[in-house]
Structures are given as C-alpha cells and as structure tokens.
Design a protein around this motif. Structure first.
Motif, short mmCIF file in Angstrom:
data_model
loop_
_atom_site.label_atom_id
_atom_site.label_comp_id
_atom_site.label_asym_id
_atom_site.label_seq_id
_atom_site.Cartn_x
_atom_site.Cartn_y
_atom_site.Cartn_z
N SER A 17 1.35 8.83 5.14
CA SER A 17 0.54 8.02 6.06
C SER A 17 1.44 7.18 6.94
O SER A 17 2.60 6.90 6.59
N SER A 56 -4.16 0.46 -8.04
CA SER A 56 -5.07 -0.67 -8.10
C SER A 56 -5.36 -1.25 -6.72
O SER A 56 -4.70 -0.93 -5.74
N ILE A 78 -11.10 3.17 6.46
CA ILE A 78 -10.31 2.43 5.47
C ILE A 78 -10.10 0.96 5.87
O ILE A 78 -9.77 0.14 5.04
N ASP A 112 -10.22 6.76 -2.93
CA ASP A 112 -10.59 7.20 -4.27
C ASP A 112 -11.26 6.04 -4.99
O ASP A 112 -10.61 5.08 -5.37
N ASN A 170 0.83 -1.21 0.00
CA ASN A 170 0.00 0.00 0.00
C ASN A 170 0.87 1.26 0.00
O ASN A 170 0.61 2.20 -0.74
P1 ADP Z 1 -6.70 -1.41 -1.74
O1 ADP Z 1 -5.30 -1.03 -1.52
O2 ADP Z 1 -6.85 -2.73 -2.42
O3 ADP Z 1 -7.56 -0.34 -2.32
P2 ADP Z 1 -6.77 -1.62 1.14
O4 ADP Z 1 -7.82 -2.20 2.03
O5 ADP Z 1 -5.41 -2.16 1.25
O6 ADP Z 1 -7.35 -1.73 -0.31
O7 ADP Z 1 -6.73 -0.07 1.40
C1 ADP Z 1 -7.94 0.65 1.47
C2 ADP Z 1 -7.74 2.08 1.09
O8 ADP Z 1 -6.97 2.74 2.09
C3 ADP Z 1 -6.95 2.29 -0.18
O9 ADP Z 1 -7.77 2.20 -1.33
C4 ADP Z 1 -6.42 3.68 0.01
O10 ADP Z 1 -7.40 4.61 -0.35
C5 ADP Z 1 -6.19 3.76 1.51
N1 ADP Z 1 -4.76 3.51 1.85
C6 ADP Z 1 -4.24 2.36 2.32
N2 ADP Z 1 -2.92 2.51 2.55
C7 ADP Z 1 -2.60 3.77 2.23
C8 ADP Z 1 -1.39 4.54 2.27
N3 ADP Z 1 -0.23 4.02 2.68
N4 ADP Z 1 -1.46 5.83 1.87
C9 ADP Z 1 -2.63 6.36 1.46
N5 ADP Z 1 -3.81 5.70 1.42
C10 ADP Z 1 -3.80 4.42 1.79
#
Ligand code: ADP
Length: 655
Positions: A505, A474, A458, A466, A417
């Motif tokens: 983050s 993705s 999240i 988004d 991520n």
């Molecule tokens: P995915 O990555 O498959 O979309 P996740 O459950 O891993 O799903 O993460 C959920 C959402 O959290 C992501 O779509 C993103 O919007 C946010 N997110 C996760 N990790 C980060 C990060 N390190 N920085 C910014 N946004 C993050």
C-alpha cells in the motif's frame, strides 16, 4: 439542536421582525401620502388603521431588538404596544372614546368600512396587541418560567388571525368585517400573524419550537409534514370553491372532488412521512449495529494489552529481584501501557473531531524532527516484526508552519499501520519531496495491500478491511479517520493507493505549508535534568496510583508525602510546605480545583508548582484547571519524563 441551527433560527426571526417593521412603515406612508391601496390590499374599503401601522412597526422593531439582546428596549416597546392595545380594547368594553384614534388619519376619509369610529382598530387587533406586547415584555424579562407562557399566548393570536385570513380567503365577511366584533383588515391580519409566528420562534427552548428544531426523527417529520398540512387543506378547499364559482362543476361534484382531493392529499402525506420514518429507523439500526461491532472491537483491543500487563505483574511478583526478569517485565508493561494510552487518545481525539473541537497549535517546525518522533513511535513494532524502514528526506532542512504533535500523529499513524499490515521482514519507506511551497510525504509498504473497493472507505470511521474478531492486526478503525482530518486541518489532503491484496500500500500526504524562515531559537527548549531533591505532595484517592507515583518519585531522590483526599492535602500542604504538589481532580471531601484554590491562598504557596493529574483531558478541563490556579494539567497515565522535566524547571513567578 446545534448552535448553528439556533443562529439560523435567530436570523430568520430577525427577518420576520424586519419585514413587519417595514410593512408597518409602508402602510403608514399609505395614510401620510394618501395612497389607499398601501393600506387596503383588496380595495374593499377595510384599511389597516394608522395606529395599527405604528404598533405593528414598533412590535416588529421589538422582535428585531430582542434577537440582538436589547432586552430593556424590548420590554419598553412591548409594554407600550400592550398598553395601547388594552386602551383600545377598553373603548369597546365600556363603550367610550378615549380620543386617541384619529390623530394620525391626516384627514383621510377612506378605509373606514369596518371601523366603529374613524381610525379605531377592531377588537381582534386590540386583543392581539395586548398579547403580543405582553409576550415581548416576557421574552425581554428572560425569566424561564414566564417565557414558557409566550408560545401559548402567541398561538392564540395565530388562531385568531387564522380565522380572519380564512375569512378573507373564502369571502366569509362575518370573520373580518363586523365592526364591534371581528373587524380587521387583511394587511393587519397578515402582519399580526407574522408577529405571532416570530414570537413563537423567539422561544426555541419551549414547545412547539423545541420539537420543530429538534435533530430527531420526530423533529424532521414535524418540519416536513406540518407546513404542507397547514397549506394543503385551505388550498384544496379554495380550489374546489373556485371551481364551483367558475362553473366548472356543480355543487355535488365540487364537494365530492374536495373530499377526494383531501383524502388523497392526507394519505400521500402520511405515506411519505411513514416512509421517512422507516428509512430513519433503518439508519438508526445500522448505526446501532456499527456501534455494537465497535464495542466488540474495543473490548478486544483493550484486552490485548491487558493480558501481557497481567502476565508482567505476575512475573514481577515472582522475580525476587532477578534483574533480567525485572527488566523484561517493566519493558512489557511500558510497551503495552503506551499502546493502551494510544487507544484511549485515539478515542478521545475522535470524539473531539466529531464535535469539531480539535484546533491546531501551529508553530514553525523543522520536518525532520517530526519524522524522527514518528519513527520512534513505530520503532518497537518495526523491530518486533523485523521490518526495514528507509527514510528519504531532502538534504536541505524543511521548515513548516504546522502543529508538531498533530503532524507527528499523522506520520506515526501511517507508519504504525504500515508495520501492522505488513508481514514479517517487510520493507517500509517514508519519502519526502517539496515542490514550490507544498510538501508530499509518501509512506509505502510491501504488505498485505488494500482491495480497490476499500481504498476510499478506509478513511471512514470504524472502517477496517478485515473485521473478523480473530484478525491478528489490532486497531479500532479510527486512525485513518483522524489522520485524514488532521491533514485537512493543515490544509492538505491524503490518498491511499494499492494494486490489491498482497501488493502493498501507499499513502500520500500533501501539505501546502512549507515556509522559508528558520524556526526561532525560542522554540527549542533546553530542558534541565532533575538535579536538586524536591519535597513533593501527592494527593490522589486512587491509592495504587498515588503510591506507585510516590515510589517512582522517591526512587528519583525526592521526599514524598502522600494523602488520599482534598482536605488532607490542604492540611499536609500547610504543615510541610512542599516545593511541588500533584493533585488528582476527582477526590472526596474537597475536589482538586477547590484544594488548589485553598492552597494557593497561602502566601508560601503563591509561586509553588501545582500540577493537576486527571483522567479528563478536554480543552474545557484544561481551562478549568488553569482558572483554579494549576500550573500544568497532566492526563493520566502521567508521562513521567515530562513530569521530571517540569519538576526540574524553575516555576515562573507571578507579578
Ligand atoms: P486500524 O488500523 O485501527 O484498524 P485505521 O483507520 O488506521 O484503523 O485503518 C483502517 C483500515 O485500513 C485498517 O483496518 C486496514 O484494514 C486498512 N489499512 C490501513 N493502513 C494499511 C496498510 N498500510 N496496508 C494495508 N491496509 C491498511
């Protein structure tokens, strides 16, 4: 309905059985100890008769035994209750006395106001005992087509007792006091009603319990509305009668008030039910919408790796043995394939987590090896985006009691991520601190950040900051849900921090699992490299899958036989006697399980390596393949490195 619901229902039914057993014993002691009020709650001279107390206690005990699966005892007790009930009924029908009514009276003279003969219980109780006894025996016999009769029979007793109880409630003596027709005491009516209800509850696989315990909107409404309706109507009528009797209002007013109260009560109840239904429908519509969005995201995510794989396949077609093109194309396929596998694994994991099926296999592990594996996973992404990753581990090794695969999944999810949500040339850090026996792992990036309102959500499934389909990063919105659940399974917690969009983050994982001892040496396996050439049989009805695997294993210097159904597999295995067999599970003619069982019957095949290759990877599938005689269960696409390791390891011989 879930296992949990059924257990609760069973407990509640047992409690009803126990209550009637105790009530039967207490009423009996009323006769034995000469305490009439224990047998005659209203002091109107109509007592529960001693034989009735015994039969009620026995039927209560049978309900209890049924819940704890003592089926034979249930049948015996049920049969006895029905037999005595029938004998008693026969006395009324042929106008005779079989002489079994008075023995338990202890010479008491009271409590006979509605009996035909001393100690003889009335026709309603006799009919009820016949029905309750037969129902108990049917339930004890556990034949589905017979058990389905039980709720209907028990409902008949409920109706019969309802008349008696309403008779008591409204002073309608004809409903409970005519000796040759309706005679029944209040305690008998109440206890028989309880027994009948407990019998209905003992058949949860049939109506009406099926609907009442169903996890559906109809079930929820039935649970809420029916009890209120059943209690409300008699209560309102009782209030109007009492008001009239006390002289609070005249007859006309009491009728008008009664009608108004009934109307208002029914409309209110109906209104409440409709509101609930509306809310439920709204929730379902929202869930549907989320599912639609998820399917759109899934299609999008699956298409992403498929496009480059298609391109790479075309490159291979025209590469004409140019090594650099071949290398490039295979790299693309490998990378995209691992992405696809990751997506499918996430989907499977999330379905298992929502069913509570994920279990950790904990062992003693050293943290740095897990960190290393997670870094390997995010390396291609980090390199592609030119991110710099720094890792700060304490100098001393940290030993944990944890599931290495799941812990690496947690860390790699966070690192992946961080790579995804950080613009090119970003900086990502992984810091580990220990404090007493707890461990804190922080994954920080200087990426796109998370708005404060999303910091908590999240971690919810399908939640993404988004959600537009054009977004470039993705994912399915499942990773963090899984991560959180896995951390919690380890007894820890996870939190997200960000100062807002564009401000990076930080994810902090806390785990209370540090241990002192070093891992045992057995944990680190020393894998032999494949050396000797092997004779291997591959059986898979997917011709492409079989042929590509065969080609790879041939390239590794093995001799390969390929077949495409189970029967051929048995024939070729017998003719060739290979060293190892790779079997698909879903095959025509003979499936993988049967094929494996047939091959294992031959003495030459007792100790050879047989591996299941299948799309099904749930625990249940693994259990089935182990039962069928497979040594290993591989989920497609096969991890070829692991397969090679396994082929190189000598098979443990059975004793
Ligand atoms: P995915 O990555 O498959 O979309 P996740 O459950 O891993 O799903 O993460 C959920 C959402 O959290 C992501 O779509 C993103 O919007 C946010 N997110 C996760 N990790 C980060 C990060 N390190 N920085 C910014 N946004 C993050």
């Amino acid at each position: 309905m879930t296992e949990h619901d059924l257990r609760w229902l069973q407990r509640f039914t047992s409690a009803l059985g126990l209550c009637t057993l105790i009530a039967g014993v207490i009423s009996f002691s009323g006769w034995a100890l000469d305490i009439p009020r224990l047998t005659d709650w209203l002091n109107d001279g109509i007592s529960i008769q001693p034989n009735t107390t015994v039969l009620i206690a026995l039927a209560g005990a049978a309900v209890l035994l049924l819940q704890y699966e003592y089926f034979k005892s249930t049948i015996l007790l049920g049969g006895f209750v029905a037999f005595i009930g029938a004998l008693n009924l026969l006395q009324y029908m042929v106008d005779a006395d079989f002489g079994f009514n008075h023995q338990l009276l202890f010479g008491r003279e009271w409590g006979r106001a509605a009996t035909m003969a001393p100690g003889r219980f009335g026709p309603p109780a006799s009919i009820s005992f016949v029905i309750i006894g037969i129902s108990l025996a049917l339930l004890g016999a556990r034949k589905n087509n017979l058990c389905r009769l039980v709720p209907g029979l028990a409902l008949f007793v409920v109706l019969l007792m309802m008349f008696s109880l309403l008779g008591y409630m409204f002073g309608a003596r004809n409903f409970y006091a005519i000796p040759w027709l309706s005679a029944i005491s209040l305690p008998s009516a109440a206890m028989l009603m309880t027994l009948a209800v407990s019998l209905i509850m003992s058949a949860p696989q049939h109506q009406p319990m099926l609907l009442l315990i169903e996890r559906s909107s109809a079930g929820a409404m039935a649970r809420k509305v029916l009890p209120i309706l059943i209690l409300m109507i008699p209560l309102l009528i009782w209030l109007r009668v009492k008001g009239y009797e006390l002289g609070l209002f005249d007859l006309g007013t009491s009728r008008a008030l009664g009608a108004a109260a009934l109307m208002c009560g029914s409309v209110l109840l109906m209104w409440k039910a409709l509101q609930d239904l509306r809310r439920q429908e709204q929730r379902e519509r929202e869930a549907d919408k989320r599912k639609d969005e998820f399917i759109a995201t899934l299609a999008h995510e699956l298409r992403n790796p498929l496009a480059p794989i298609g391109n790479a396949a075309s490159m291979l077609k025209f590469a004409q043995s140019k090594p650099e093109v071949l290398g490039q194309a295979t790299n693309i396929i490998e990378r995209q394939l691992s992405h696809l596998v990751r997506l499918v694994d996430e989907l499977l994991d999330v379905s298992r987590i929502s069913q509570g099926k994920i279990e950790l296999s904990r062992e003693r592990i050293e943290l740095s090896s897990v960190v290393q594996q997670s870094l390997e996973i995010c390396k291609p992404l980090a390199e592609a985006a030119s991110h710099k990753i720094t890792v700060n581990l304490p100098s001393q090794p940290i030993y944990l009691n944890a599931d290495p695969v799941r812990l690496s999944q947690v860390l790699s999810n966070l690192l992946v991520n961080a790579c995804k949500f950080t613009n090119k040339n970003g900086h990502i850090s992984l810091d580990v601190h220990t404090n007493n026996r707890s461990l804190t792992i922080t994954v920080e990036d200087n990426g796109i950040g998370i708005p404060p309102t999303m910091l908590k959500t999240i971690f919810e499934i399908f939640s993404q900051v988004d959600q537009s389909l054009e977004r470039s990063r993705s994912g399915l919105g499942i990773g963090l849900t899984l991560t959180k659940r896995l951390v919690e399974l380890h007894g820890g917690n996870i939190e997200a921090f960000s100062e807002g969009l564009g401000k990076g983050s930080e994810f902090i994982v806390r785990l209370p699992i540090v241990i002192d001892e070093a891992p045992t040496l057995a944990a680190s396996k020393n894998v032999e490299k494949p050396t000797a050439k092997k004779r291997i049989l591959i059986a898979d009805d997917n011709v492409d899958s079989a042929n590509t695997l065969a080609e790879f294993l041939r390239l590794m210097g093995n001799e390969i036989f390929v077949v495409h159904d189970g029967e051929q597999a048995v024939v070729v295995a017998n003719a060739q006697r290979p060293d190892a067999i790779l079997l698909d599970i879903g095959m025509p003619n003979l499936n993988g399980f049967e094929t494996c069982q047939q091959i294992r019957k031959h003495p030459w095949a007792e100790n050879i390596l047989i591996i299941a290759l299948t799309g099904w990877g749930q625990d249940e599938d693994r259990r089935k393949s182990a039962q069928a005689g497979f040594n290993e269960h591989f989920v497609k696409p096969v991890d070829l490195t692991k397969l090679m390791e396994l082929l190189a390891t000598p098979v443990a011989t059975k004793d």
